[in-house]
Design an enzyme around this catalytic site. Structure first.
Site, PDB file in Angstrom:
ATOM      1  N   ASP A 178       0.852  -1.188   0.000  1.00 21.83           N
ATOM      2  CA  ASP A 178       0.000   0.000   0.000  1.00 21.83           C
ATOM      3  C   ASP A 178       0.886   1.235   0.000  1.00 21.83           C
ATOM      4  O   ASP A 178       2.014   1.202   0.523  1.00 21.83           O
ATOM      5  CB  ASP A 178      -0.926   0.008   1.229  1.00 21.83           C
ATOM      6  CG  ASP A 178      -2.190   0.808   1.004  1.00 21.83           C
ATOM      7  OD1 ASP A 178      -2.094   2.042   0.873  1.00 21.83           O
ATOM      8  OD2 ASP A 178      -3.273   0.204   0.946  1.00 21.83           O
ATOM      9  N   LYS A 188      -1.034   3.273   7.335  1.00 21.76           N
ATOM     10  CA  LYS A 188      -1.839   2.056   7.293  1.00 21.76           C
ATOM     11  C   LYS A 188      -0.947   0.823   7.372  1.00 21.76           C
ATOM     12  O   LYS A 188      -1.243  -0.140   8.096  1.00 21.76           O
ATOM     13  CB  LYS A 188      -2.659   2.046   5.991  1.00 21.76           C
ATOM     14  CG  LYS A 188      -3.678   0.945   5.884  1.00 21.76           C
ATOM     15  CD  LYS A 188      -4.356   0.960   4.498  1.00 21.76           C
ATOM     16  CE  LYS A 188      -5.141   2.229   4.269  1.00 21.76           C
ATOM     17  NZ  LYS A 188      -5.872   2.179   2.965  1.00 21.76           N
ATOM     18  N   GLU A 200     -14.729 -10.583  -5.582  1.00 26.62           N
ATOM     19  CA  GLU A 200     -14.992 -10.944  -4.188  1.00 26.62           C
ATOM     20  C   GLU A 200     -16.497 -10.870  -3.919  1.00 26.62           C
ATOM     21  O   GLU A 200     -17.213 -10.085  -4.538  1.00 26.62           O
ATOM     22  CB  GLU A 200     -14.216 -10.025  -3.243  1.00 26.62           C
ATOM     23  CG  GLU A 200     -14.396  -8.531  -3.467  1.00 26.62           C
ATOM     24  CD  GLU A 200     -15.611  -7.954  -2.763  1.00 26.62           C
ATOM     25  OE1 GLU A 200     -16.176  -8.651  -1.892  1.00 26.62           O
ATOM     26  OE2 GLU A 200     -15.996  -6.828  -3.095  1.00 26.62           O
ATOM     27  N   LEU A 235     -17.878 -10.576  -0.484  1.00 27.54           N
ATOM     28  CA  LEU A 235     -17.757 -10.422   0.966  1.00 27.54           C
ATOM     29  C   LEU A 235     -18.871  -9.535   1.510  1.00 27.54           C
ATOM     30  O   LEU A 235     -19.166  -8.478   0.946  1.00 27.54           O
ATOM     31  CB  LEU A 235     -16.409  -9.792   1.332  1.00 27.54           C
ATOM     32  CG  LEU A 235     -15.159 -10.538   0.869  1.00 27.54           C
ATOM     33  CD1 LEU A 235     -13.914  -9.706   1.181  1.00 27.54           C
ATOM     34  CD2 LEU A 235     -15.066 -11.911   1.518  1.00 27.54           C
ATOM     35  N   GLU A 295     -19.835  -7.080   4.491  1.00 24.37           N
ATOM     36  CA  GLU A 295     -19.233  -6.345   5.602  1.00 24.37           C
ATOM     37  C   GLU A 295     -19.854  -6.832   6.904  1.00 24.37           C
ATOM     38  O   GLU A 295     -21.065  -7.004   7.018  1.00 24.37           O
ATOM     39  CB  GLU A 295     -19.447  -4.845   5.428  1.00 24.37           C
ATOM     40  CG  GLU A 295     -18.642  -4.268   4.274  1.00 24.37           C
ATOM     41  CD  GLU A 295     -18.664  -2.760   4.249  1.00 24.37           C
ATOM     42  OE1 GLU A 295     -18.222  -2.130   5.228  1.00 24.37           O
ATOM     43  OE2 GLU A 295     -19.129  -2.207   3.241  1.00 24.37           O
ATOM     44  N   LYS A 332     -20.366 -10.295 -10.645  1.00 24.71           N
ATOM     45  CA  LYS A 332     -20.325  -9.517  -9.395  1.00 24.71           C
ATOM     46  C   LYS A 332     -21.405  -8.433  -9.383  1.00 24.71           C
ATOM     47  O   LYS A 332     -22.167  -8.293  -8.419  1.00 24.71           O
ATOM     48  CB  LYS A 332     -18.943  -8.895  -9.205  1.00 24.71           C
ATOM     49  CG  LYS A 332     -18.826  -7.950  -8.006  1.00 24.71           C
ATOM     50  CD  LYS A 332     -19.158  -8.666  -6.695  1.00 24.71           C
ATOM     51  CE  LYS A 332     -19.262  -7.693  -5.522  1.00 24.71           C
ATOM     52  NZ  LYS A 332     -17.987  -7.190  -5.063  1.00 24.71           N
ATOM     53  N   CYS A 334     -20.889  -1.248  -1.458  1.00 27.42           N
ATOM     54  CA  CYS A 334     -21.100  -2.145  -2.595  1.00 27.42           C
ATOM     55  C   CYS A 334     -22.423  -1.919  -3.318  1.00 27.42           C
ATOM     56  O   CYS A 334     -22.440  -1.565  -4.497  1.00 27.42           O
ATOM     57  CB  CYS A 334     -21.004  -3.603  -2.143  1.00 27.42           C
ATOM     58  SG  CYS A 334     -19.364  -4.086  -1.574  1.00 27.42           S
ATOM     59  N   LYS A 373     -23.164   1.544  -5.098  1.00 27.43           N
ATOM     60  CA  LYS A 373     -22.180   1.753  -6.158  1.00 27.43           C
ATOM     61  C   LYS A 373     -22.391   0.771  -7.311  1.00 27.43           C
ATOM     62  O   LYS A 373     -22.397   1.157  -8.486  1.00 27.43           O
ATOM     63  CB  LYS A 373     -20.781   1.598  -5.563  1.00 27.43           C
ATOM     64  CG  LYS A 373     -19.633   1.618  -6.532  1.00 27.43           C
ATOM     65  CD  LYS A 373     -18.328   1.502  -5.766  1.00 27.43           C
ATOM     66  CE  LYS A 373     -17.134   1.317  -6.672  1.00 27.43           C
ATOM     67  NZ  LYS A 373     -17.167   0.052  -7.403  1.00 27.43           N
ATOM     68  N   LYS A 427     -25.019  -0.984   8.491  1.00 29.88           N
ATOM     69  CA  LYS A 427     -25.448  -2.277   9.006  1.00 29.88           C
ATOM     70  C   LYS A 427     -24.630  -2.567  10.252  1.00 29.88           C
ATOM     71  O   LYS A 427     -23.598  -1.921  10.486  1.00 29.88           O
ATOM     72  CB  LYS A 427     -25.260  -3.380   7.959  1.00 29.88           C
ATOM     73  CG  LYS A 427     -23.809  -3.601   7.563  1.00 29.88           C
ATOM     74  CD  LYS A 427     -23.667  -4.687   6.497  1.00 29.88           C
ATOM     75  CE  LYS A 427     -23.920  -6.052   7.042  1.00 29.88           C
ATOM     76  NZ  LYS A 427     -23.586  -7.114   6.060  1.00 29.88           N
TER      77      LYS A 427
END
Length: 431
Positions: free
Chosen positions: A30, A35, A151, A153, A155, A204, A260, A263, A320
């Site tokens: 990164d 970070k 992916e 996933l 959250e 996706k 997600c 968007k 959430k």
């Protein structure tokens, strides 16, 4: 094979963890030095249950490392996953500047064959663009493949989804790339689908858009349930018993948010428009979601006779539970409207924080839920954190100025709340 993860945000950190957990040597890369320093210490820069502990474990074992050194990281790894952000631009399309930067960095520093894999959510056709960007930026021609591996996933459930996925999708246009990528997942027992890269990219978007459609459908149905005096939760339970429908994503509420669904639905609709196609159902899905928070506000406004001079306790900010993500969170829309209409807003969320800036200076952010409730004229529950279910609401009623409760997630037992003295309204609760 040694695996490099470019980008250590939500997707990148989770991807790094899962490959380290399954026995591979992994490095996270990164440009954000702060970070990276946190990750080297086994500390996450966002909230995701269970993930920090696993990252710390693999950092200690040496199986998982982190760096800011692009040249050494790219040269020293065989498989490179691109996990950088793809934020929506002003026109709603995906901004691929970070993907392109990652591709060009790979081109400049690669020292032999590399398998480059896009894990970021990207528009259909991005795999082809990455191939072109790498070829154009290479100082000298070197072999490489580019594959897609989206992916899936959730959250708040990322560790579970990463370690026990329900499917793995691989988009590759050659056998070499497909077989190498499949070998990384040899220990996983779930179905594995190998497709063309464009198909993988679209899977996706289509998956998230379909789930968003289920949510908006139930939110529309909830409004009818209120008119017909029918409980939408019971309707959802009956629908969900049909295996063709299933119980997931049938919960009516304030609408979807996060990084997600908003968007991905917007970008898929935008892609359709650019290709002279209409996705009218998804356009309605977005419209329903944009206006859903107003439905609960209308109920509260009618009960209180307006918000001016009223104190409103807002419980929950994150879109959430089990995440600190506030992107497109319905609670923000509710807070914005309450402030514009003159309410005094008190907010409590166990993890999430308001964005910086002057817009939210008037909001009283409380350390405990009880502080937000004290002398409030109404409570608006916006996130179904488990802690809210553990509150003694009969005792909490003594703290309130008026026992008006508006449950934006249908979290609490409506009959019990009314029995102990609340004016209680949910979304589609049939009253």
């Amino acid at each position: 094979m040694k695996i490099l993860i470019v980008g250590t945000g939500y997707v990148g950190a989770t991807t790094a963890m899962v490959f380290a957990e399954t026995g591979w040597q992994v490095t996270g890369l990164d440009v954000d030095a702060g970070k990276i320093e946190r990750l080297k210490e086994g500390r996450l820069h966002f909230h995701e249950p269970g993930l920090e502990e696993l990252i710390a474990e693999h950092v200690r074992s040496g199986r998982l490392q982190f760096t800011t050194d692009k040249a050494a990281a790219i040269a020293g790894h065989d498989v490179i996953f691109i996990c950088v952000g793809t934020p929506s631009g002003a026109d709603g399309s995906a901004d691929l500047r970070y993907v392109r930067q990652a591709a060009e960095d790979i081109a400049r520093h690669m020292d032999g064959y590399k398998l480059v894999v896009t894990k970021s959510t990207v528009p259909v056709g991005t795999q082809e663009r990455i191939k072109a960007w790498i070829a154009e930026a290479q100082p000298a021609p070197l072999p490489f493949d580019v594959a897609s591996n989206p992916e899936f996933l959730r959250e708040g459930k990322a560790v579970e989804d990463a370690l026990r996925p329900d499917r793995i999708v691989i988009g590759a246009d050659g056998r070499r790339a497909a077989e190498r990528l499949k070998s990384l997942y040899v220990s996983f027992a779930c179905p594995q689908l190998v497709t063309a890269p464009r198909t993988a990219e679209l899977i996706k978007y289509a998956s998230n858009s379909f789930l968003a459609t289920k949510i908006s459908f139930m939110n529309e149905l909830a409004k009818l349930c209120d008119k017909l005096e029918v409980n939408v939760s019971e309707v959802a339970e009956g629908m969900g018993l049909d295996p063709r429908i299933g119980p997931s994503f049938l919960q009516a509420g304030l609408g979807y948010g996060g990084s997600c669904f908003p968007k991905d639905v917007s970008e898929l609709v935008g892609a359709a428009r650019k290709n002279d196609a209409d996705l009218r159902i998804l356009e309605q899905v977005m419209d329903v979601n944009r206006t859903q928070s107003a439905y609960l506000l209308d109920k509260a406004r009618l009960r209180l006779g307006g918000f001016a001079g009223r104190t409103v306790a807002v419980l929950g900010l994150a879109f959430k539970p089990d995440t600190d993500d506030i992107r497109e969170a319905p609670a923000l829309r509710i807070i914005d409207r309450l402030l514009r209409e003159g309410a005094d807003v008190r907010l409590y969320d166990p993890v999430a924080s308001l964005p910086g800036g002057a817009d939210y200076r008037a909001v009283a952010v409380c350390e405990e839920a009880e502080d937000a409730l004290r002398d409030a004229d109404a409570v608006m529950l916006c996130t179904e954190w488990p802690a809210f279910g553990r509150i003694d609401w009969e005792e909490a009623k003594r703290l309130l100025g008026q026992p008006n409760f508006f449950d934006g997630r249908n979290m609490l037992d409506a009959e019990r709340m009314r029995r102990i003295g609340y004016y209680y309204q949910g979304i589609g609760s049939g009253y």
